[in-house]
Structures are given as C-alpha cells and as structure tokens.
Design a protein around this motif. Structure first.
Motif, PDB file in Angstrom:
ATOM      1  N   VAL A  76       0.864  -1.171   0.000  1.00  0.00           N
ATOM      2  CA  VAL A  76       0.000   0.000   0.000  1.00  0.00           C
ATOM      3  C   VAL A  76       0.903   1.223   0.000  1.00  0.00           C
ATOM      4  O   VAL A  76       1.852   1.294   0.795  1.00  0.00           O
ATOM      5  CB  VAL A  76      -0.924   0.031   1.237  1.00  0.00           C
ATOM      6  CG1 VAL A  76      -1.661   1.362   1.337  1.00  0.00           C
ATOM      7  CG2 VAL A  76      -1.929  -1.113   1.173  1.00  0.00           C
ATOM      8  N   THR A  77       0.657   2.169  -0.885  1.00  0.00           N
ATOM      9  CA  THR A  77       1.453   3.392  -0.897  1.00  0.00           C
ATOM     10  C   THR A  77       0.695   4.505  -0.177  1.00  0.00           C
ATOM     11  O   THR A  77      -0.535   4.527  -0.172  1.00  0.00           O
ATOM     12  CB  THR A  77       1.807   3.833  -2.326  1.00  0.00           C
ATOM     13  OG1 THR A  77       0.607   4.115  -3.057  1.00  0.00           O
ATOM     14  CG2 THR A  77       2.587   2.740  -3.045  1.00  0.00           C
ATOM     15  N   ILE A  78       1.444   5.407   0.431  1.00  0.00           N
ATOM     16  CA  ILE A  78       0.839   6.512   1.168  1.00  0.00           C
ATOM     17  C   ILE A  78       1.544   7.826   0.843  1.00  0.00           C
ATOM     18  O   ILE A  78       2.690   7.846   0.397  1.00  0.00           O
ATOM     19  CB  ILE A  78       0.875   6.292   2.697  1.00  0.00           C
ATOM     20  CG1 ILE A  78       2.333   6.185   3.201  1.00  0.00           C
ATOM     21  CG2 ILE A  78       0.082   5.074   3.097  1.00  0.00           C
ATOM     22  CD1 ILE A  78       2.446   6.210   4.716  1.00  0.00           C
ATOM     23  N   ASN A  79       0.807   8.915   1.031  1.00  0.00           N
ATOM     24  CA  ASN A  79       1.349  10.270   1.076  1.00  0.00           C
ATOM     25  C   ASN A  79       1.783  10.847  -0.258  1.00  0.00           C
ATOM     26  O   ASN A  79       1.307  11.902  -0.654  1.00  0.00           O
ATOM     27  CB  ASN A  79       2.488  10.342   2.096  1.00  0.00           C
ATOM     28  CG  ASN A  79       3.099  11.720   2.195  1.00  0.00           C
ATOM     29  OD1 ASN A  79       4.199  11.956   1.702  1.00  0.00           O
ATOM     30  ND2 ASN A  79       2.389  12.643   2.830  1.00  0.00           N
ATOM     31  N   SER A  80       2.698  10.210  -0.952  1.00  0.00           N
ATOM     32  CA  SER A  80       3.284  10.819  -2.151  1.00  0.00           C
ATOM     33  C   SER A  80       3.298   9.832  -3.311  1.00  0.00           C
ATOM     34  O   SER A  80       3.313   8.615  -3.115  1.00  0.00           O
ATOM     35  CB  SER A  80       4.713  11.287  -1.851  1.00  0.00           C
ATOM     36  OG  SER A  80       5.458  10.236  -1.260  1.00  0.00           O
ATOM     37  N   GLY A  81       3.295  10.393  -4.526  1.00  0.00           N
ATOM     38  CA  GLY A  81       3.407   9.560  -5.722  1.00  0.00           C
ATOM     39  C   GLY A  81       2.176   8.762  -6.071  1.00  0.00           C
ATOM     40  O   GLY A  81       2.269   7.641  -6.586  1.00  0.00           O
ATOM     41  N   ALA A  82       0.986   9.338  -5.849  1.00  0.00           N
ATOM     42  CA  ALA A  82      -0.262   8.605  -6.092  1.00  0.00           C
ATOM     43  C   ALA A  82      -0.360   8.062  -7.511  1.00  0.00           C
ATOM     44  O   ALA A  82      -0.842   6.944  -7.737  1.00  0.00           O
ATOM     45  CB  ALA A  82      -1.460   9.511  -5.796  1.00  0.00           C
ATOM     46  N   GLU A  83       0.114   8.830  -8.491  1.00  0.00           N
ATOM     47  CA  GLU A  83      -0.032   8.411  -9.887  1.00  0.00           C
ATOM     48  C   GLU A  83       0.837   7.201 -10.237  1.00  0.00           C
ATOM     49  O   GLU A  83       0.624   6.535 -11.249  1.00  0.00           O
ATOM     50  CB  GLU A  83       0.288   9.577 -10.836  1.00  0.00           C
ATOM     51  CG  GLU A  83       1.729  10.043 -10.807  1.00  0.00           C
ATOM     52  CD  GLU A  83       1.987  11.151  -9.793  1.00  0.00           C
ATOM     53  OE1 GLU A  83       2.860  12.011 -10.075  1.00  0.00           O
ATOM     54  OE2 GLU A  83       1.364  11.145  -8.715  1.00  0.00           O
ATOM     55  N   PHE A  84       1.826   6.909  -9.378  1.00  0.00           N
ATOM     56  CA  PHE A  84       2.709   5.774  -9.629  1.00  0.00           C
ATOM     57  C   PHE A  84       2.239   4.506  -8.911  1.00  0.00           C
ATOM     58  O   PHE A  84       2.735   3.422  -9.184  1.00  0.00           O
ATOM     59  CB  PHE A  84       4.137   6.104  -9.182  1.00  0.00           C
ATOM     60  CG  PHE A  84       4.733   7.282  -9.889  1.00  0.00           C
ATOM     61  CD1 PHE A  84       5.311   7.143 -11.130  1.00  0.00           C
ATOM     62  CD2 PHE A  84       4.697   8.547  -9.308  1.00  0.00           C
ATOM     63  CE1 PHE A  84       5.861   8.237 -11.785  1.00  0.00           C
ATOM     64  CE2 PHE A  84       5.252   9.644  -9.947  1.00  0.00           C
ATOM     65  CZ  PHE A  84       5.825   9.491 -11.205  1.00  0.00           C
TER      66      PHE A  84
ATOM     67  N   ALA B 137      -1.718  17.971  -6.298  1.00  0.00           N
ATOM     68  CA  ALA B 137      -2.023  19.051  -7.234  1.00  0.00           C
ATOM     69  C   ALA B 137      -3.259  19.821  -6.777  1.00  0.00           C
ATOM     70  O   ALA B 137      -3.279  21.062  -6.771  1.00  0.00           O
ATOM     71  CB  ALA B 137      -2.228  18.496  -8.638  1.00  0.00           C
ATOM     72  N   ILE B 138      -4.309  19.081  -6.371  1.00  0.00           N
ATOM     73  CA  ILE B 138      -5.524  19.727  -5.881  1.00  0.00           C
ATOM     74  C   ILE B 138      -5.232  20.526  -4.615  1.00  0.00           C
ATOM     75  O   ILE B 138      -5.740  21.642  -4.436  1.00  0.00           O
ATOM     76  CB  ILE B 138      -6.621  18.679  -5.615  1.00  0.00           C
ATOM     77  CG1 ILE B 138      -7.145  18.127  -6.949  1.00  0.00           C
ATOM     78  CG2 ILE B 138      -7.776  19.275  -4.815  1.00  0.00           C
ATOM     79  CD1 ILE B 138      -8.148  17.005  -6.813  1.00  0.00           C
ATOM     80  N   ALA B 139      -4.405  19.976  -3.739  1.00  0.00           N
ATOM     81  CA  ALA B 139      -4.046  20.688  -2.511  1.00  0.00           C
ATOM     82  C   ALA B 139      -3.323  21.987  -2.828  1.00  0.00           C
ATOM     83  O   ALA B 139      -3.594  23.038  -2.234  1.00  0.00           O
ATOM     84  CB  ALA B 139      -3.176  19.794  -1.626  1.00  0.00           C
ATOM     85  N   GLY B 140      -2.388  21.934  -3.777  1.00  0.00           N
ATOM     86  CA  GLY B 140      -1.680  23.144  -4.171  1.00  0.00           C
ATOM     87  C   GLY B 140      -2.612  24.185  -4.769  1.00  0.00           C
ATOM     88  O   GLY B 140      -2.500  25.387  -4.488  1.00  0.00           O
TER      89      GLY B 140
ATOM     90  N   ASN C  99      11.594  15.593  -4.578  1.00  0.00           N
ATOM     91  CA  ASN C  99      10.385  14.985  -4.028  1.00  0.00           C
ATOM     92  C   ASN C  99       9.214  15.386  -4.922  1.00  0.00           C
ATOM     93  O   ASN C  99       8.832  16.557  -4.977  1.00  0.00           O
ATOM     94  CB  ASN C  99      10.166  15.472  -2.594  1.00  0.00           C
ATOM     95  CG  ASN C  99       8.968  14.839  -1.915  1.00  0.00           C
ATOM     96  OD1 ASN C  99       7.936  14.604  -2.531  1.00  0.00           O
ATOM     97  ND2 ASN C  99       9.090  14.594  -0.626  1.00  0.00           N
ATOM     98  N   VAL C 100       8.621  14.401  -5.620  1.00  0.00           N
ATOM     99  CA  VAL C 100       7.593  14.717  -6.616  1.00  0.00           C
ATOM    100  C   VAL C 100       6.368  15.380  -5.987  1.00  0.00           C
ATOM    101  O   VAL C 100       5.732  16.238  -6.617  1.00  0.00           O
ATOM    102  CB  VAL C 100       7.174  13.456  -7.399  1.00  0.00           C
ATOM    103  CG1 VAL C 100       8.320  12.948  -8.250  1.00  0.00           C
ATOM    104  CG2 VAL C 100       6.655  12.355  -6.466  1.00  0.00           C
ATOM    105  N   SER C 101       6.039  15.001  -4.763  1.00  0.00           N
ATOM    106  CA  SER C 101       4.852  15.569  -4.126  1.00  0.00           C
ATOM    107  C   SER C 101       5.040  17.045  -3.809  1.00  0.00           C
ATOM    108  O   SER C 101       4.114  17.848  -3.972  1.00  0.00           O
ATOM    109  CB  SER C 101       4.525  14.798  -2.844  1.00  0.00           C
ATOM    110  OG  SER C 101       4.087  13.499  -3.150  1.00  0.00           O
TER     111      SER C 101
END
Length: 336
Positions: free
Chosen positions: A137-145, A160-163, A187-189
C-alpha cells in the motif's frame, strides 16, 4: 475547516471508506461500553483474534520531520488493534529507501507500506515485493505511480488539488507574490504542491529550495530571500516544521509576508491561534498510517481492497484560527 470543492466527491468517498473500515475493524473488538471508553484513544480497541501479521512501513522522512511521527502514531494504533507487529524505517534518499524495503522483503513481512516521494528509485524493489506475494500500500506521495507499480491502493491527498486550493486561498486573501519553500529536492509531491499553487494563484510564485534536514540553514535561506525580495507578501511552506522556521525568518528579515503552510502539528495550531500563520493545509497523516495498516489487515483476512484500487483521499482541508478549538486536544496528543 474547508475542504476543496474539486476533491469533495473523492473526500466523501474516503470518509465512507474510513467508516466501513471502522465497522469491519469493530468486529475484532468487544464493542459496547468498552468501545465507548476507548472513544478518545485515537481509534484503538481490543486486539483482533486473527493470526498475527508483520507489516513494515518505509518512508522518505528526514530527521526531525514531525509529520511522520503522526503517521506512525496512526499505524501503531491500528497495528495494536489488528494483532500486527509493526516495523518502521525511513531515509530521505531514494536509494537507501529501496535498500530498507529490500531488507523487509528479506524478512518475509506480510505487507509493506511505502511512500513514493522518489518513485523511480523504489520501482524495482516494489516489483520484487509484489512478485514475492507481499502486498503493498502506498501513502502520502506519488499517487499516480501507485497502481502502475502494482500497489493495492494509495492513501493520501491529491497534491495538485491541494496546491490549487492554496493558490485559490492566496488569491482570495489579495496576495500578489508567493515564495514556495521546497525542503527536499526531487520529491515529486512537493513539486506538485508548488505547481498547483502556481496554477491557481492570481499572482506570481517563486520556488526556493532549502536544506530540509538543517533547520538553521533553512531559516537563514528563507530570511535572506525575504530580505532581498521585499515584494514577497506570502510564504508557503510544505511541511509543518518549516512554518516555524519561516516565522522566525520573517522576523529576522523585518518582512510583512503572511506565513502559510501545508500540514499540521501542535506547534502549527499554536501559531494559528497566535495569528503567526494564516492557514494550514491538513492532509490527516494519522489517517494515512492507520488506514494503510488496516487495509493490509483487511486484505489478508477478508480480501478487501480499499477504494476499489482508486486513491483514497485524506485531504486537503484548509484550517484557520477558527478551527483551533476543535483541533487543540488532538494535536496535543499527536494524532492530528
């Protein structure tokens, strides 16, 4: 507390998912009076009677980043409830993060929770984990990956939405020039957050890279920038510890810039209360840790995939001084 409208639908789905998780997890506890007595413990309960599991979390946390302390708190409470042996390790460098993941694969853990701040660095080792039958399970960063890498799902906010939510709020506040402080290069996020601010902001945005693991250096860099660019009227930091650094830098530079930040902790809530910070973006890190462990437990014991493979959103929500009374007790105990 205001949730960005673009994320409202998915945020509502995430909340429904969290409620469903709570109901399923409740089957492992005693319910009734015991559950009421434990209502203020951050989500714990009586230990599950399911077979013991071993779950490891590997993140990109740098030294002194309080955000990840909150993530761990949520994971540890879920682990205690789910009869899980929880392991944690972190390194801000992608190569070292991959090595940590490999070490847990070698220990034959039952599940992995991984942040994808530097996705390419951990892509191969995540493939090894899934090939070995270890769910991720991935968390926090890199959702698209997350899905392309073979993870069950991703838990976090859409960066992106948060920004964009921050950019819109700065425009409403009449700001003209923003300094976006990136505390970890590559850091991509963090890059997505600043890009989102720039996209939605009616003014101009300049990025500033600082050495996030060296707070005195970060403070000095921000102060120097505020001294040299007097037209900066707002500073956006991308992590709670850097809000305090920016407040200090602002005073040193004699600047009138408003300080705003991503993420919450006890200090940020105090700074909101003192009006040293205008607003903060809450992505609920406690929930990220809690739901990640719970999902792996549910997947093993009930075949569940939270969110149906879609990202489960835990934010963003904009928090101001008006929200302080409701948040103080939670941040004081380290769960928000």
């Amino acid at each position: 507390m205001r949730t960005n409208r673009k994320a409202a639908g998915r945020t509502a789905a995430a909340l429904l998912t969290a409620c469903a998780l709570a109901l399923v997890a409740g089957c492992s506890g005693s319910g009734g009076k015991d559950s009421e007595d434990k209502a203020d413990d951050g989500g714990g309960g009586t230990k599950a009677k399911t077979p013991p599991m071993k779950i490891a979390m590997v993140t990109h946390s740098g030294e002194g980043d309080t955000f990840w302390d909150i993530v761990q708190s949520g994971a540890e409470v879920a682990a205690a409830k789910d009869n899980v042996d929880f392991l944690y390790a972190a390194n801000k460098e992608g190569k070292e993060q991959a090595q940590l993941i490999q070490s847990y694969i070698d220990q034959d853990v039952d599940g992995l929770v991984v942040s994808l701040a530097k996705p390419e660095a951990v892509k191969a080792v995540i493939a090894k984990a899934t090939a070995a039958g270890i769910p991720v399970v991935t968390i926090n960063s890199g959702a698209e990956f997350s899905k392309p890498f073979g993870a069950l799902s991703h838990i976090g906010q859409d960066e992106a939405i948060a920004g964009e939510a921050v950019g819109e709020e700065l425009t409403k506040r009449g700001k003209k020039k923003a300094l976006c402080v990136i505390h970890e290069q590559g850091n991509v996020s963090l890059e997505e957050r600043c890009a989102g601010v720039k996209k939605a902001f009616g003014g101009t945005v300049e990025n500033l890279n600082v050495e996030g693991t060296n707070m005195p250096s970060s403070t000095s860099s921000i102060e120097a920038k505020l001294q040299s660019a007097k037209d900066i009227d707002t500073v956006v930091t991308l992590g709670a510890p850097f809000a305090a650094a920016s407040v200090k830098a602002k005073a040193g530079a004699g600047s009138g810039a408003e300080i705003n930040t991503f993420d919450l902790n006890e200090d940020v809530v105090k700074q909101l209360k003192a009006k040293e910070i205008g607003f903060a973006v809450d992505q609920q890190p406690y929930l990220q840790g809690y739901l990640a462990v719970d999902e792996l437990w549910l997947n093993k014991n009930n075949g569940n995939v939270v969110g149906g493979g879609k990202p489960v959103l835990t934010g963003p929500a904009l928090v101001t001084e008006k929200d302080v009374p409701a948040l103080e007790k939670f941040t004081a105990r380290g769960t928000r």
